[in-house]
Design a protein around this motif. Structure first.
Motif, mmCIF file in Angstrom:
data_model
loop_
_atom_site.group_PDB
_atom_site.id
_atom_site.type_symbol
_atom_site.label_atom_id
_atom_site.label_comp_id
_atom_site.label_asym_id
_atom_site.label_seq_id
_atom_site.Cartn_x
_atom_site.Cartn_y
_atom_site.Cartn_z
ATOM 1 N N PHE A 213 61.431 6.638 -41.357
ATOM 2 C CA PHE A 213 62.617 7.382 -40.934
ATOM 3 C C PHE A 213 63.835 6.580 -41.352
ATOM 4 C CE2 PHE A 213 64.213 10.789 -38.094
ATOM 5 C CZ PHE A 213 65.565 10.495 -38.173
ATOM 6 N N CYS A 214 64.658 7.158 -42.210
ATOM 7 C CA CYS A 214 65.872 6.500 -42.663
ATOM 8 C C CYS A 214 67.058 7.106 -41.917
ATOM 9 C CB CYS A 214 66.055 6.664 -44.166
ATOM 10 S SG CYS A 214 67.520 5.810 -44.812
ATOM 11 N N LEU A 215 67.716 6.286 -41.111
ATOM 12 C CA LEU A 215 68.864 6.718 -40.318
ATOM 13 C C LEU A 215 70.137 6.294 -41.037
ATOM 14 C CD1 LEU A 215 70.051 7.842 -37.611
ATOM 15 C CD2 LEU A 215 69.928 5.480 -36.754
ATOM 16 N N ILE A 216 71.012 7.258 -41.281
ATOM 17 C CA ILE A 216 72.264 7.001 -42.009
ATOM 18 C C ILE A 216 73.431 7.441 -41.135
ATOM 19 C CG2 ILE A 216 73.580 7.513 -44.103
ATOM 20 C CD1 ILE A 216 70.793 8.369 -45.323
ATOM 21 N N GLU A 217 74.333 6.518 -40.861
ATOM 22 C CA GLU A 217 75.502 6.835 -40.039
ATOM 23 C C GLU A 217 76.746 6.293 -40.713
ATOM 24 O OE1 GLU A 217 73.889 7.139 -35.507
ATOM 25 O OE2 GLU A 217 74.257 5.108 -36.239
ATOM 26 N N PHE A 218 77.814 7.076 -40.653
ATOM 27 C CA PHE A 218 79.110 6.675 -41.197
ATOM 28 C C PHE A 218 80.036 6.384 -40.022
ATOM 29 C CE2 PHE A 218 77.212 9.616 -44.304
ATOM 30 C CZ PHE A 218 77.090 8.753 -45.375
ATOM 31 N N ARG A 219 80.306 5.113 -39.788
ATOM 32 C CA ARG A 219 81.065 4.704 -38.618
ATOM 33 C C ARG A 219 82.519 4.455 -38.980
ATOM 34 N NH1 ARG A 219 76.310 0.518 -36.783
ATOM 35 N NH2 ARG A 219 74.906 2.072 -35.890
ATOM 36 N N ASP A 220 83.409 5.088 -38.236
ATOM 37 C CA ASP A 220 84.845 4.923 -38.442
ATOM 38 C C ASP A 220 85.365 3.789 -37.572
ATOM 39 O OD1 ASP A 220 85.077 7.092 -40.228
ATOM 40 O OD2 ASP A 220 85.080 8.490 -38.550
ATOM 41 N N PHE A 221 85.825 2.713 -38.226
ATOM 42 C CA PHE A 221 86.395 1.597 -37.480
ATOM 43 C C PHE A 221 87.898 1.770 -37.276
ATOM 44 C CE2 PHE A 221 82.436 -0.174 -39.085
ATOM 45 C CZ PHE A 221 81.938 -0.755 -37.936
ATOM 46 N N THR A 222 88.559 2.341 -38.255
ATOM 47 C CA THR A 222 89.968 2.727 -38.123
ATOM 48 C C THR A 222 90.121 4.059 -38.830
ATOM 49 O OG1 THR A 222 90.713 1.703 -40.193
ATOM 50 C CG2 THR A 222 90.633 0.278 -38.243
ATOM 51 N N LYS A 223 91.339 4.614 -38.846
ATOM 52 C CA LYS A 223 91.564 5.906 -39.498
ATOM 53 C C LYS A 223 91.309 5.820 -40.994
ATOM 54 C CE LYS A 223 94.817 7.803 -36.139
ATOM 55 N NZ LYS A 223 96.174 8.336 -35.899
ATOM 56 N N SER A 224 91.427 4.642 -41.572
ATOM 57 C CA SER A 224 91.233 4.509 -43.018
ATOM 58 C C SER A 224 90.057 3.604 -43.363
ATOM 59 C CB SER A 224 92.505 3.947 -43.664
ATOM 60 O OG SER A 224 92.801 2.675 -43.125
ATOM 61 N N SER A 225 89.282 3.229 -42.363
ATOM 62 C CA SER A 225 88.180 2.305 -42.595
ATOM 63 C C SER A 225 86.868 2.895 -42.085
ATOM 64 C CB SER A 225 88.446 0.973 -41.883
ATOM 65 O OG SER A 225 87.346 0.109 -42.026
#
Length: 389
Positions: A213-225
């Motif tokens: 199972f490959c889990l992929i998440e895109f985490r926003d640290f700031t509005k541009s990061s």
């Protein structure tokens, strides 16, 4: 506290019986005895306790005998026995799902909250208390809680060994700090491993054995990061594989340059943000990750690859195509590789749902892994018999 041999043997047999009823959904005592190679009196005795506890119900909806007459009694798991909470804990939020013991979702929500190593224990008990009150409408008791957390997790001993996102730099003994102080069993595992447990537990009729199972998440640290988080849960022979130090599944691309890349893949984060908004970058990301997945598929002869997390509809079919291309390219023989590429239908709820599956597996499917304290908190003295520990 350790369980004596007789007690342990009874728990193991109870676990096997529950597992078989749960998997079959409806089964007779005779079939249980035959499939599990257990003495009929043993089955009858254990079923009596399960019926008394109302974990199992008796029905007469099976087919009549060839000679006619009364329909045979059949056994089913009682979905109203209780509910389980699954949590995904992230630095900026948590996602929760409540499921019945057959795996149907009763409730789900994502809530913004700041969580880190310093306030982890306080926040957990706050969430637990608020949810128990809020979910009183379910009308069933809470019987267990599972958590999926990013990092290196010693799941059997319930220790968070390290977590960069949550800033755990020293081991956190969740068993002592949380589980022993909770009125219901509490378990923790790595987020990707939780997803793998979810597939094993809730897709039990498919007899899954060897998959990734490959889990992929895109985490926003700031509005541009934004940073891409990739984790892998590996199941071998029907069990999640942890490795010697419980770090199996931690991933970093072979193409990463240690000095230039802070993340898990070779994309330049200063230039290639945000990933999910740039088609060319998405293509590069999928291709690079698929090359690694293909290597794992062929090396371990896996039957399935599950992809889950923050995968939008614009990514799924392209991902399937590229991954199948890379699996074929990596394979040196003439015959086609027989590996199914599947997508989690739960999206951003995959980890929380999987954490609920982890609990389900522990307290219903593998009762033999429970310690005495868990048995008392779960209330399974009635479930497995009233003999003293």
């Amino acid at each position: 506290m350790k369980l004596n041999a007789v007690r342990r043997n009874r728990i193991v047999n109870t676990s096997r019986i529950i597992r078989e009823i749960w998997t079959a959904r409806s089964i007779s005592r005779v079939d249980l005895s035959r499939k599990l190679d257990l003495n009929k009196s043993t089955v009858t005795n254990i079923i009596g306790g399960l019926l008394e506890s109302k974990l199992v119900l008796e029905t007469t909806e099976g087919p009549s005998t060839p000679q006619g007459g009364r329909k045979p009694a059949r056994l089913e798991i009682n979905r109203n026995y209780g509910y389980i909470l699954g949590l995904e804990i992230r630095p900026e939020s948590y996602t929760v799902v409540a499921v019945d013991i057959l795996g149907d979702i009763l409730f789900s929500r994502t809530e913004s909250i700041q969580i880190n190593a310093d306030n982890f224990k306080t926040v957990f008990f706050k969430i637990q208390s608020e949810l128990e009150i809020e979910l009183s409408w379910i009308g069933r008791p809470l019987i267990g809680i599972g958590m999926g957390v990013s990092g290196i997790i010693d799941a059997p001993n319930r220790i968070i060994k390290a977590s960069i996102p949550l800033n755990f730099t020293e081991p956190f003994d969740l068993y002592r700090e949380i589980a022993l102080q909770s009125k219901v069993p509490v378990y923790v595992d790595n987020d990707a491993n939780s997803c793998a447990w979810g597939e094993l537990t809730f897709h039990r009729t498919q007899n899954l054995k060897n998959f990734l199972f490959c889990l992929i998440e895109f985490r926003d640290f700031t509005k541009s990061s934004q940073q891409t988080a990739i984790g892998m849960g590996i199941a071998l022979n029907g069990k999640v594989y942890y490795g010697r130090n419980c770090s199996a599944g931690e991933f970093r691309s072979l193409y990463c340059n240690t000095e230039d890349n802070a993340g898990q893949i070779s994309l330049d984060y200063a230039r290639d943000i945000p990933i999910i908004e740039e088609p060319e970058i998405i293509e590069r990301f999928i291709r690079e990750l698929s090359q690694h997945l293909a290597l794992f598929v062929n090396t371990f002869n896996l039957s399935q690859v599950f992809l889950g997390g923050d995968l939008g509809p614009h990514m799924t079919e392209r991902f399937r195509t590229i991954l199948n291309e890379e699996i074929s390219r990596n394979w040196p023989y003439q015959e086609q590789v027989d590996c199914e590429v599947r997508f989690s239908t739960l999206g951003d709820k995959s980890v929380a749902y999987g954490a609920a599956g982890l609990v389900m597996n522990r307290i219903f499917i593998d009762l033999e892994v429970l310690d005495a304290e868990d048995i008392h908190r779960f209330g399974s003295l009635e479930l497995v018999g009233n003999d003293a520990l």
